[in-house]
Design a protein around this motif. Structure first.
Motif, PDB file in Angstrom:
ATOM      1  N   ASN A 166       3.074  16.292  -1.131  1.00 39.69           N
ATOM      2  CA  ASN A 166       2.331  15.564   0.350  1.00 39.69           C
ATOM      3  C   ASN A 166       1.167  14.482  -0.112  1.00 39.69           C
ATOM      4  O   ASN A 166       0.293  14.505   0.635  1.00 39.69           O
ATOM      5  N   ILE A 167       1.249  14.211  -1.197  1.00 39.20           N
ATOM      6  CA  ILE A 167       0.157  13.078  -1.658  1.00 39.20           C
ATOM      7  C   ILE A 167       0.556  11.786  -1.701  1.00 39.20           C
ATOM      8  O   ILE A 167       1.475  11.383  -2.116  1.00 39.20           O
ATOM      9  N   ASN A 168       0.026  11.214  -0.628  1.00 39.38           N
ATOM     10  CA  ASN A 168       0.346   9.611  -0.424  1.00 39.38           C
ATOM     11  C   ASN A 168      -0.409   8.854  -1.619  1.00 39.38           C
ATOM     12  O   ASN A 168      -1.612   9.008  -2.164  1.00 39.38           O
ATOM     13  N   ASN A 169       0.517   8.155  -1.997  1.00 40.64           N
ATOM     14  CA  ASN A 169       0.048   7.295  -3.228  1.00 40.64           C
ATOM     15  C   ASN A 169      -0.368   8.007  -4.563  1.00 40.64           C
ATOM     16  O   ASN A 169      -0.794   7.658  -5.446  1.00 40.64           O
TER      17      ASN A 169
ATOM     18  N   GLN B   4      12.924   1.076   4.416  1.00 40.82           N
ATOM     19  CA  GLN B   4      11.663   0.286   3.957  1.00 40.82           C
ATOM     20  C   GLN B   4      10.781  -0.043   4.847  1.00 40.82           C
ATOM     21  O   GLN B   4      10.988  -0.397   6.173  1.00 40.82           O
ATOM     22  N   TYR B   5       9.600  -0.123   4.642  1.00 43.38           N
ATOM     23  CA  TYR B   5       8.616  -0.407   5.334  1.00 43.38           C
ATOM     24  C   TYR B   5       7.649  -1.465   5.007  1.00 43.38           C
ATOM     25  O   TYR B   5       7.431  -1.645   3.850  1.00 43.38           O
ATOM     26  N   ARG B   6       7.112  -2.395   5.933  1.00 45.00           N
ATOM     27  CA  ARG B   6       5.780  -3.113   5.610  1.00 45.00           C
ATOM     28  C   ARG B   6       5.222  -3.451   6.497  1.00 45.00           C
ATOM     29  O   ARG B   6       5.603  -3.064   8.071  1.00 45.00           O
TER      30      ARG B   6
ATOM     31  N   SER C 221       8.531  -1.510   1.150  1.00 49.34           N
ATOM     32  CA  SER C 221       8.342  -0.384   0.035  1.00 49.34           C
ATOM     33  C   SER C 221       8.821   0.644   0.844  1.00 49.34           C
ATOM     34  O   SER C 221       8.989   0.877   2.059  1.00 49.34           O
ATOM     35  N   GLY C 222       9.034   1.899  -0.044  1.00 48.13           N
ATOM     36  CA  GLY C 222       9.411   3.054   0.821  1.00 48.13           C
ATOM     37  C   GLY C 222       8.248   3.723   1.419  1.00 48.13           C
ATOM     38  O   GLY C 222       8.379   4.937   1.694  1.00 48.13           O
TER      39      GLY C 222
ATOM     40  N   VAL D 160      10.392  -1.689   9.996  1.00 44.31           N
ATOM     41  CA  VAL D 160      11.181  -0.686   9.315  1.00 44.31           C
ATOM     42  C   VAL D 160      12.520  -1.378   9.148  1.00 44.31           C
ATOM     43  O   VAL D 160      13.040  -1.791  10.197  1.00 44.31           O
ATOM     44  N   LYS D 161      13.047  -1.319   8.061  1.00 46.97           N
ATOM     45  CA  LYS D 161      14.446  -2.088   7.631  1.00 46.97           C
ATOM     46  C   LYS D 161      15.341  -1.034   7.019  1.00 46.97           C
ATOM     47  O   LYS D 161      14.635  -0.177   6.274  1.00 46.97           O
ATOM     48  N   ASP D 162      16.486  -0.907   7.248  1.00 52.28           N
ATOM     49  CA  ASP D 162      17.380  -0.049   6.969  1.00 52.28           C
ATOM     50  C   ASP D 162      18.159  -0.854   5.665  1.00 52.28           C
ATOM     51  O   ASP D 162      18.234  -1.960   5.539  1.00 52.28           O
TER      52      ASP D 162
END
Lengths: 314, 287
Positions: A271-274, B35-37, B51-52, B72-74
Motif C-alpha cells: 500500500n505504498i504509493n510511488n 489509466q488516470y491523468r 498512468s496507472g 479515467v480512461k479504460d
C-alpha cells in the motif's frame, strides 16, 4: 517457391528499422521499497527503506553494493491525523541501534527509527507516512487508519486446561489475527539452562472474539518447534505466553499474498504509493505466565504426542 | 464511472494533499487496467500523463481554492471525469517567542495579517484558591482550572476587570510591556481573511496557523462554577476583549467564545457578559 520467398523477404524491405530486441539494461529509475509496521503501544517505531536497482552487471553483485540498494538520504515523516486535521508530526531518524542483516552481510540494512511521543494518547484516527527522496519529484506516501489499541486483559486465570474441550480465551477483533505461543522451558545440561521457543499456533483466525486452544493442535505445534531429544536430556516446563497479534487490512492483504505466493515471483500486495512495500498497523494482546493444569501437564510429560520431548514432572 | 476523493479537503501550503480515484469503476475493463491523468489546479492543463496511478499526491505553492480533475480512461479509450476541490491557505511562518520579564514566562507568538498575537494563554499573576474572589489589589490574581501538566497551554483565567487591571480604559491591562488586551475590532481583523469567521475548519486543531485556539485549552468560570473545556456535551473556550458596552450603567464586556458539539468543527460567537465570568487572556502587540 519464388512467391513464398518474396513474401518472406517483403516485410524486411518494408520495415527495415524494426527490431525485436529488448535492452533489459536500459536505465530504470529506482523504486523505493518501504516497510513499516506501527504498533501504538511501542515506544519506538522502525522503518526500513531500500530501493530497486538496475544496471550493467550481475544482479548478485549489484545487490551487495550498498550504493545500489540504499538511498544516501531520506526525509521521512510520520503524520497523525484527527479526521481532516493534522495534529501530530514527527520525523524518522537513522537508527544507530538497529540494523537488519539483510540477505548479504556486506550490506546490512539500516533502519530508521522514531520515538513514539504522543501517537497513542491523542485522538488520532489515521497516520500517514511521507517520504521525500533525492531525485524523486513526488513523495512516497501511504495513509492507514489507526486501529484501537486493545485492552490488555487485566484479569485472567493463568491456568490452561486443554482438556476436555480445549482452552478458550479472547483475542481482540481485527482483520488479521495470528496466535503465537512463547514456550519457556529448561533443559538439563549439567545444570538447568533456560530456553524459549516462539511459534505460531494459528493464523488468520476466522472467528475473532472467541478462540479455543485444542490439546492435539497445541502439542503437535510444540513437537514441531522443539528439537528432538536424546534419552539423557531432561526438560522442565516453566511457563508459556499466548500472544494475539492483530493486524489491519493492509497487513492481512500483504500476508495473504505472501503466504499464497509459494515459489512464484508474485509481487507482494502493498500500500505504498510511488513505491513498494507495506505500511500497516499491528497490535497485540499478551496472556503471560500461563501454566498447565494437572491433566494438561501430564499430557505434556507422558502424552502420546509430546511424551518423547523429555518433559518431567516437578 | 470516475470517482475522486481528496484528503485533506483543506489545509495550508505545507501539507501534502492526497487524491484518490481508486474507487473508479468500468463495465468494460478491470480496475487494474484503468489509466488516470490529473489536473491539480483545474486550469484545463493536465499535470500528469496517463498512468496507472490511481492515488497521487500534490503540494500547492499558493493559497487558493483549487478544483481538482481526474480523467479515467479504460482499455477502449472511453473516458470519464471526476471533479473535487481543495481549499489551500497560507502557511504562517512568522513564529517567535515573547519573554515576559515580569515573571520569566515565555510565550509562543505568531504574526497574522501583520499583527503579532500570543499563541498561548496568559499565565501571569498569582494563583489564588478557587474559593477566593479576584479583587482590585496590588497583585494580579488568576485561577488555575487544572492542576495538570496542561497548565502551560491553559494558562490562567481572569475576570474582565482583572484582565484590565481594574482600569477599564487602560488597554494594556495585565499584558506584558508593549502588548495589550485586544479590542473586539482587533479580534475580528484577525479573522477577516477567513470566510467562515469562527469555524475551526480554518484554524485546524492547532488553531489558525499556530494561533493555537484549540478547544483543548478551554475553560472558564461562570456563576461561581468552574468548568474545564467540557461543558455538557460540548467543548467551550473563551477569550476576553477589552471592548464593552454599557447597559443600565453596568459594564457588559465582550468575549470571543468557541464551542464545539463534537470536538471536530467549532463555531465561535461574540457575547457580552456580566462581571462574574472568568475567561482566558491573549495579548496582541502594540502597533
Amino acid at each position: 517457391m519464388k512467391n513464398i520467398g518474396l513474401f518472406a523477404v517483403l516485410p524486411l524491405l518494408i520495415f527495415p528499422a524494426c527490431s525485436n530486441s529488448l535492452d533489459v539494461l536500459d536505465p530504470i529509475d529506482p523504486i523505493p521499497i518501504v516497510y513499516c509496521q506501527i504498533n501504538p503501544a511501542d515506544k519506538i517505531f522502525y522503518l526500513t527503506l531500500t530501493r530497486t536497482f538496475s544496471g550493467d552487471g550481475i544482479a548478485y553483485d549489484l545487490a551487495r553494493d550498498a550504493n545500489q540498494v540504499f538511498y544516501d538520504s531520506a526525509d521521512i515523516h510520520l503524520e497523525g491525523w484527527e479526521n481532516q486535521y493534522k495534529v501530530w508530526e514527527n520525523q524518522f531518524e537513522p537508527s544507530d541501534r538497529s540494523k537488519y542483516s539483510g540477505i548479504f552481510p556486506e550490506t546490512p540494512g539500516y533502519c530508521f527509527e522514531l520515538s513514539n511521543n504522543g501517537l497513542i494518547i491523542s485522538t488520532i484516527t489515521s497516520v500517514r507516512l511521507v517520504i521525500n527522496l533525492p531525485g524523486m519529484s513526488s513523495p512516497v506516501f501511504s495513509r492507514i487508519s489507526l486501529m484501537p489499541v486493545p485492552a490488555v486483559p487485566s484479569r485472567y486465570d493463568h491456568e490452561i486446561a486443554l482438556y476436555p474441550n480445549g482452552y478458550e480465551f479472547d483475542c481482540p477483533n481485527g482483520p488479521y489475527l495470528q496466535l503465537l505461543c512463547a514456550f519457556n522451558y529448561q533443559e538439563y545440561e549439567g545444570a538447568w539452562v533456560d530456553h524459549s521457543v516462539t511459534f505460531t499456533l494459528r493464523k488468520d483466525i476466522i472467528m475473532p472474539g472467541g478462540n479455543t486452544l485444542y490439546a492435539d493442535m497445541f502439542f503437535n505445534r510444540l513437537v514441531k518447534n522443539i528439537a528432538p531429544i536424546n534419552d539423557t536430556i531432561l526438560r522442565k516446563f516453566i511457563s508459556l505466553d499466548l500472544i494475539c497479534l492483530v493486524g489491519d487490512k493492509n497487513f492481512k492483504d500483504y500476508m495473504n499474498t505472501y503466504e499464497n505466493s509459494s515459489n512464484q515471483d508474485l509481487p507482494l500486495k502493498g500500500n505504498i504509493n510511488n513505491g513498494y512495500g507495506l505500511f500497516a498497523m499491528i497490535t497485540s494482546v499478551k496472556y503471560v505466565n500461563m501454566f498447565f493444569d494437572r491433566q494438561s501437564f501430564d499430557s505434556l510429560c507422558k502424552g502420546e504426542i509430546t511424551g518423547k520431548l523429555g518433559f518431567v514432572r516437578w | 464511472m470516475a470517482e475522486l476523493t481528496v484528503f485533506p479537503a483543506f489545509g495550508d501550503t505545507s501539507l501534502l494533499f492526497e487524491f484518490s480515484a481508486g474507487g473508479s469503476e468500468d463495465d468494460r475493463s478491470f480496475a487494474i487496467a484503468l489509466q488516470y491523468r490529473w489536473d491539480f489546479e483545474g486550469d484545463g492543463v493536465w499535470d500528469t500523463e496517463y498512468s496507472g496511478e490511481s492515488v497521487i499526491a500534490h503540494r500547492y505553492k499558493q493559497p487558493e481554492n483549487y478544483t481538482v480533475i481526474v480523467e479515467v480512461k479504460d482499455l477502449d479509450g472511453l473516458s470519464a471525469i471526476a471533479v473535487d476541490s481543495v481549499e489551500v491557505f497560507g502557511e504562517n511562518l512568522d513564529i517567535d517567542t515573547l519573554y515576559d520579564n515580569r515573571d520569566g514566562n515565555r510565550y509562543r507568538i505568531v504574526k497574522i495579517g501583520g499583527q503579532w498575537w500570543m499563541a498561548e494563554n496568559l499565565r501571569y499573576g498569582m494563583v489564588i484558591p478557587t474559593d477566593r474572589e479576584q479583587t482590585d489589589n496590588d497583585t494580579v490574581e488568576l485561577y488555575r482550572i487544572l492542576q495538570s501538566e496542561r497548565w502551560d497551554t491553559i494558562g490562567g483565567i481572569y475576570s474582565w476587570l482583572e484582565s484590565l487591571n481594574y482600569r477599564v480604559n487602560n488597554l494594556k491591562g495585565i499584558c506584558p510591556d508593549g502588548w495589550h488586551l485586544p479590542t473586539r475590532q482587533e479580534w475580528e481583523e484577525l479573522f477577516v481573511p477567513y470566510p467562515f469567521l469562527y469555524s475551526l475548519k480554518y484554524y485546524g486543531k492547532q488553531g489558525l496557523s499556530n494561533l493555537n485556539l484549540d478547544l483543548n485549552n478551554g475553560g472558564f468560570r461562570m456563576d461561581g462554577l468552574f468548568q474545564e473545556r467540557d461543558w455538557g456535551n460540548s467543548w467551550v473556550s473563551g477569550f476576553w476583549s477589552s471592548s464593552h458596552k454599557m447597559e443600565d450603567l453596568k459594564y457588559l464586556p465582550y468575549f470571543c467564545s468557541f464551542y464545539s458539539e463534537d470536538q471536530t468543527l467549532a463555531h465561535g460567537y461574540w457575547a457580552d457578559s456580566g462581571l462574574t465570568r472568568y475567561y482566558s487572556v491573549r495579548c496582541t502587540k502594540d502597533k
